[in-house]
Design a protein around this motif. Structure first.
Motif, PDB file in Angstrom:
ATOM      1  N   ALA A  19       0.844  -1.194   0.000  1.00  0.00           N
ATOM      2  CA  ALA A  19       0.000   0.000   0.000  1.00  0.00           C
ATOM      3  C   ALA A  19       0.882   1.248   0.000  1.00  0.00           C
ATOM      4  N   ILE A  20       0.414   2.283  -0.622  1.00  0.00           N
ATOM      5  CA  ILE A  20       1.151   3.544  -0.697  1.00  0.00           C
ATOM      6  C   ILE A  20       1.128   4.207   0.686  1.00  0.00           C
ATOM      7  N   GLY A  21       2.311   4.630   1.163  1.00  0.00           N
ATOM      8  CA  GLY A  21       2.391   5.289   2.461  1.00  0.00           C
ATOM      9  C   GLY A  21       3.720   5.050   3.150  1.00  0.00           C
ATOM     10  N   ASP A  22       3.778   5.422   4.437  1.00  0.00           N
ATOM     11  CA  ASP A  22       4.999   5.331   5.231  1.00  0.00           C
ATOM     12  C   ASP A  22       5.018   4.054   6.071  1.00  0.00           C
ATOM     13  N   TYR A  23       6.212   3.474   6.207  1.00  0.00           N
ATOM     14  CA  TYR A  23       6.375   2.194   6.886  1.00  0.00           C
ATOM     15  C   TYR A  23       7.538   2.188   7.856  1.00  0.00           C
ATOM     16  N   ILE A  24       7.421   1.316   8.861  1.00  0.00           N
ATOM     17  CA  ILE A  24       8.556   0.865   9.656  1.00  0.00           C
ATOM     18  C   ILE A  24       8.971  -0.437   8.990  1.00  0.00           C
ATOM     19  N   VAL A  25      10.257  -0.614   8.743  1.00  0.00           N
ATOM     20  CA  VAL A  25      10.755  -1.798   8.052  1.00  0.00           C
ATOM     21  C   VAL A  25      11.513  -2.667   9.044  1.00  0.00           C
ATOM     22  N   ARG A  26      11.185  -3.947   9.040  1.00  0.00           N
ATOM     23  CA  ARG A  26      11.858  -4.902   9.917  1.00  0.00           C
ATOM     24  C   ARG A  26      12.511  -5.986   9.058  1.00  0.00           C
ATOM     25  N   VAL A  27      13.755  -6.324   9.392  1.00  0.00           N
ATOM     26  CA  VAL A  27      14.481  -7.362   8.660  1.00  0.00           C
ATOM     27  C   VAL A  27      14.922  -8.420   9.669  1.00  0.00           C
ATOM     28  N   PHE A  28      14.555  -9.663   9.383  1.00  0.00           N
ATOM     29  CA  PHE A  28      14.933 -10.790  10.231  1.00  0.00           C
ATOM     30  C   PHE A  28      15.684 -11.804   9.374  1.00  0.00           C
ATOM     31  N   HIS A  29      16.710 -12.403   9.954  1.00  0.00           N
ATOM     32  CA  HIS A  29      17.457 -13.447   9.245  1.00  0.00           C
ATOM     33  C   HIS A  29      17.903 -14.466  10.274  1.00  0.00           C
ATOM     34  N   TYR A  30      17.412 -15.687  10.137  1.00  0.00           N
ATOM     35  CA  TYR A  30      17.738 -16.743  11.087  1.00  0.00           C
ATOM     36  C   TYR A  30      18.637 -17.767  10.423  1.00  0.00           C
ATOM     37  N   GLY A  31      19.469 -18.422  11.214  1.00  0.00           N
ATOM     38  CA  GLY A  31      20.355 -19.454  10.694  1.00  0.00           C
ATOM     39  C   GLY A  31      19.564 -20.655  10.194  1.00  0.00           C
ATOM     40  N   ASP A  32      20.210 -21.485   9.420  1.00  0.00           N
ATOM     41  CA  ASP A  32      19.557 -22.649   8.831  1.00  0.00           C
ATOM     42  C   ASP A  32      19.580 -23.871   9.732  1.00  0.00           C
ATOM     43  N   ASP A  33      20.332 -23.840  10.823  1.00  0.00           N
ATOM     44  CA  ASP A  33      20.469 -25.001  11.693  1.00  0.00           C
ATOM     45  C   ASP A  33      19.435 -24.951  12.819  1.00  0.00           C
ATOM     46  N   PRO A  34      18.412 -25.852  12.791  1.00  0.00           N
ATOM     47  CA  PRO A  34      17.372 -25.830  13.824  1.00  0.00           C
ATOM     48  C   PRO A  34      17.891 -26.214  15.212  1.00  0.00           C
ATOM     49  N   GLU A  35      19.102 -26.789  15.284  1.00  0.00           N
ATOM     50  CA  GLU A  35      19.687 -27.167  16.575  1.00  0.00           C
ATOM     51  C   GLU A  35      20.242 -25.949  17.318  1.00  0.00           C
ATOM     52  N   LEU A  36      20.506 -24.873  16.584  1.00  0.00           N
ATOM     53  CA  LEU A  36      21.036 -23.661  17.203  1.00  0.00           C
ATOM     54  C   LEU A  36      19.888 -22.758  17.625  1.00  0.00           C
ATOM     55  N   PRO A  37      20.118 -21.892  18.622  1.00  0.00           N
ATOM     56  CA  PRO A  37      19.069 -20.944  19.035  1.00  0.00           C
ATOM     57  C   PRO A  37      18.609 -20.113  17.839  1.00  0.00           C
ATOM     58  N   GLN A  38      17.314 -19.924  17.727  1.00  0.00           N
ATOM     59  CA  GLN A  38      16.754 -19.167  16.600  1.00  0.00           C
ATOM     60  C   GLN A  38      16.736 -17.676  16.917  1.00  0.00           C
ATOM     61  N   GLU A  39      17.902 -17.095  16.912  1.00  0.00           N
ATOM     62  CA  GLU A  39      18.079 -15.664  17.147  1.00  0.00           C
ATOM     63  C   GLU A  39      18.417 -15.023  15.812  1.00  0.00           C
ATOM     64  N   SER A  40      17.859 -13.859  15.571  1.00  0.00           N
ATOM     65  CA  SER A  40      18.119 -13.185  14.308  1.00  0.00           C
ATOM     66  C   SER A  40      19.600 -12.893  14.144  1.00  0.00           C
ATOM     67  N   LEU A  41      20.114 -13.140  12.948  1.00  0.00           N
ATOM     68  CA  LEU A  41      21.507 -12.842  12.641  1.00  0.00           C
ATOM     69  C   LEU A  41      21.688 -11.377  12.251  1.00  0.00           C
TER      70      LEU A  41
END
Length: 121
Positions: A68-90
């Motif tokens: 939609a046309i307008g102003d935004y807050i942008v959030r970027v998340f990136h998690y590792g591929d290993d499910p054994e590791l804590p899922q904290e954003s990189l």
């Protein structure tokens, strides 16, 4: 000229949308596998997309291309591929849940790039 399209069976109308794409990098290097979320500062649904191997994304408003046309807050998340590791954003928190990124979507095609700093180790 703005045209409203009926939203996917929800009974709500889809606001005017514009094409949005861009690239996400951290310290100049492409970020693949990241989620990019545009949260509106106005009454509309969020738009989101994922980055490819080159860090490129295209936003989707539900199942429709665009935002939609307008102003935004942008959030970027990136998690590792290993499910054994804590899922904290990189990606640093200042780009995720506590994001300081903003963007404006205008009519037509929008190319919005983000070069993030301070990659977590």
């Amino acid at each position: 000229m703005s045209v409203l399209v009926a939203g996917c069976g929800s009974g709500e109308e889809t606001p005017p949308l514009a094409e949005v794409s861009g690239t996400v990098t951290i310290d100049g290097k492409p970020v693949s596998g990241a989620s990019v979320i545009f949260e509106p500062k106005f009454q509309a649904a969020s738009a989101s997309g994922g980055t490819d191997k080159d860090g490129k994304f295209t936003l989707m408003y539900g199942d429709i291309s665009g935002a939609a046309i307008g102003d935004y807050i942008v959030r970027v998340f990136h998690y590792g591929d290993d499910p054994e590791l804590p899922q904290e954003s990189l990606v640093p928190e200042s780009y995720g849940a506590a994001s300081t990124l903003t963007a404006t979507v205008k009519e037509g095609k929008n190319e919005i790039d983000f070069d993030l700093k301070g990659k977590k180790k």
